[in-house]
Design an enzyme around this catalytic site. Structure first.
Site, mmCIF file in Angstrom:
data_model
loop_
_atom_site.group_PDB
_atom_site.id
_atom_site.type_symbol
_atom_site.label_atom_id
_atom_site.label_comp_id
_atom_site.label_asym_id
_atom_site.label_seq_id
_atom_site.Cartn_x
_atom_site.Cartn_y
_atom_site.Cartn_z
ATOM 1 N N HIS A 87 -28.598 46.622 -13.571
ATOM 2 C CA HIS A 87 -29.035 45.430 -14.135
ATOM 3 C C HIS A 87 -28.856 45.238 -15.522
ATOM 4 O O HIS A 87 -28.338 46.177 -16.380
ATOM 5 C CB HIS A 87 -30.708 45.398 -14.060
ATOM 6 C CG HIS A 87 -31.514 46.123 -14.989
ATOM 7 N ND1 HIS A 87 -32.876 46.510 -14.786
ATOM 8 C CD2 HIS A 87 -31.236 46.392 -16.361
ATOM 9 C CE1 HIS A 87 -33.161 47.194 -15.767
ATOM 10 N NE2 HIS A 87 -32.285 47.164 -16.819
ATOM 11 N N GLU A 101 -32.231 41.787 -12.093
ATOM 12 C CA GLU A 101 -32.536 43.043 -11.090
ATOM 13 C C GLU A 101 -31.642 42.868 -9.815
ATOM 14 O O GLU A 101 -31.346 41.769 -9.273
ATOM 15 C CB GLU A 101 -33.974 43.169 -10.597
ATOM 16 C CG GLU A 101 -34.921 43.606 -11.676
ATOM 17 C CD GLU A 101 -34.512 45.012 -12.095
ATOM 18 O OE1 GLU A 101 -33.703 45.616 -12.251
ATOM 19 O OE2 GLU A 101 -35.779 45.677 -12.594
ATOM 20 N N ASP A 111 -34.581 38.982 -23.116
ATOM 21 C CA ASP A 111 -35.668 39.080 -22.178
ATOM 22 C C ASP A 111 -37.023 39.572 -23.058
ATOM 23 O O ASP A 111 -36.965 39.982 -24.070
ATOM 24 C CB ASP A 111 -35.566 39.992 -21.036
ATOM 25 C CG ASP A 111 -34.728 41.403 -21.364
ATOM 26 O OD1 ASP A 111 -34.692 41.481 -22.795
ATOM 27 O OD2 ASP A 111 -34.230 42.065 -20.746
ATOM 28 N N ASN A 166 -29.754 51.053 -12.556
ATOM 29 C CA ASN A 166 -29.590 50.500 -11.233
ATOM 30 C C ASN A 166 -28.497 49.078 -11.435
ATOM 31 O O ASN A 166 -28.197 48.562 -10.524
ATOM 32 C CB ASN A 166 -30.759 50.003 -10.765
ATOM 33 C CG ASN A 166 -31.430 48.812 -11.692
ATOM 34 O OD1 ASN A 166 -31.044 48.474 -12.513
ATOM 35 N ND2 ASN A 166 -32.710 48.020 -11.212
HETATM 36 C C1 GLP Z 1 -34.377 47.222 -20.190
HETATM 37 C C2 GLP Z 1 -33.802 46.038 -20.739
HETATM 38 C C3 GLP Z 1 -32.232 46.017 -20.656
HETATM 39 C C4 GLP Z 1 -31.560 47.286 -21.218
HETATM 40 C C5 GLP Z 1 -32.207 48.182 -20.345
HETATM 41 C C6 GLP Z 1 -31.636 49.862 -20.521
HETATM 42 O O1 GLP Z 1 -34.448 47.354 -18.596
HETATM 43 N N1 GLP Z 1 -34.437 44.969 -20.370
HETATM 44 O O2 GLP Z 1 -31.847 44.848 -21.454
HETATM 45 O O3 GLP Z 1 -30.146 47.105 -20.968
HETATM 46 O O4 GLP Z 1 -33.570 48.560 -20.451
HETATM 47 O O5 GLP Z 1 -32.107 50.306 -21.555
HETATM 48 P P1 GLP Z 1 -31.982 51.685 -22.449
HETATM 49 O O6 GLP Z 1 -30.706 50.871 -23.502
HETATM 50 O O7 GLP Z 1 -32.992 52.016 -23.052
HETATM 51 O O8 GLP Z 1 -31.383 52.585 -21.650
#
Ligand code: GLP
Length: 243
Positions: free
Chosen positions: A138, A143, A67, A136
């Site tokens: 995702h 989402e 993404d 959440n």
């Molecule tokens: C973002 C990304 C996800 C990732 C998530 C968790 O929203 N789009 O791909 O898994 O954050 O992030 P973190 O690893 O910093 O907790």
């Protein structure tokens, strides 16, 4: 689904990197699906170390990221492309032309998204997809909602995600409201999936997969239960609500 519970973040990172390294060694032209966020940073550090020690060669490896924020390009330090350059690509010998991160500034987004999925298919599909998970539930930027996008699409971020991700920005107002993200179908087409999670703040999300009896679009990660080759690697804190 395979579950690996590690003592701490360092061990998650080492285990994940070893799994990926074995796959790269077995298939030098492997297609990697890559994720951003703080979770995979340790894994990337381990992979960089293995490259510097001469164990791994990325010259034939191809990669597709999950993404990107809409409106940010690779010169923007908040973009995921910038993050990937800093945390992985600039330190290994992957070829620039083999790197794919969704373009947050593509002119015709609808066409661009379709092309991104076509490009993955043309590369032979993703061999191993690395995933983090949002608090959440995702994955990528898919989402919780009443329905989920199948293919790569432009998506609206939830207020929760905007607030959680604002820790990477100067202020919450700077967080883009939309992103371009692989869809749930793009992810489920990967041949194998590696989901990483650490820390207490991920315990609910992890529990919602491990205890899940009915998949739900309100927990996008629950769709991973439909995939035949998923490995979830967590630390004890992320596992703490599932014991
Ligand atoms: C973002 C990304 C996800 C990732 C998530 C968790 O929203 N789009 O791909 O898994 O954050 O992030 P973190 O690893 O910093 O907790």
């Amino acid at each position: 689904m395979k579950l690996i519970v590690e003592k701490n973040y360092e061990n998650i990172s080492r285990t994940a990197a070893n799994i990926i390294a074995d796959k790269v060694l077995a298939k030098p032209g492997i297609v990697l699906g890559l994720a951003t966020g703080s979770t995979p940073i340790g894994t990337y550090k381990e992979l960089i170390k293995m490259y510097k020690e001469g164990i791994l060669d990325f010259s034939e490896v191809r990669s597709f990221n999950l993404d990107e924020y809409v409106g940010l390009d690779e010169n923007n330090p908040y973009s995921y492309r910038y993050f990937m350059n800093e945390n992985l690509f600039d330190h290994i010998n992957i070829k620039k032309e083999n790197i794919h991160v969704p373009d947050g500034k593509a002119e015709n987004m609808d066409e661009y998204c379709k092309d991104y999925d076509r490009l993955i298919e043309k590369a032979g599909g993703i061999d191993v997809q690395i995933l983090g998970i949002g608090e959440n539930g995702h994955i990528a930027f898919i989402e919780p909602d009443t329905s989920l996008p199948i293919g790569t699409s432009v998506v609206e971020l939830t207020e929760d995600t905007i607030v959680v991700n604002s820790r990477f920005f100067n202020s919450v107002d700077e967080v883009p409201r939309t992103a371009v993200s692989m869809g749930i179908g793009s992810i489920l087409k990967a041949k194998s999936i590696l989901l990483l999670a650490n820390g207490r703040r991920k315990a609910d999300a992890i529990n919602s997969i491990l205890e899940c009896e009915r998949i739900s679009t309100e927990i996008p990660a629950s769709f991973l239960l439909l995939h035949p080759d998923v490995t979830i690697i967590v630390d004890e804190e992320a596992y703490s609500k599932s014991k």
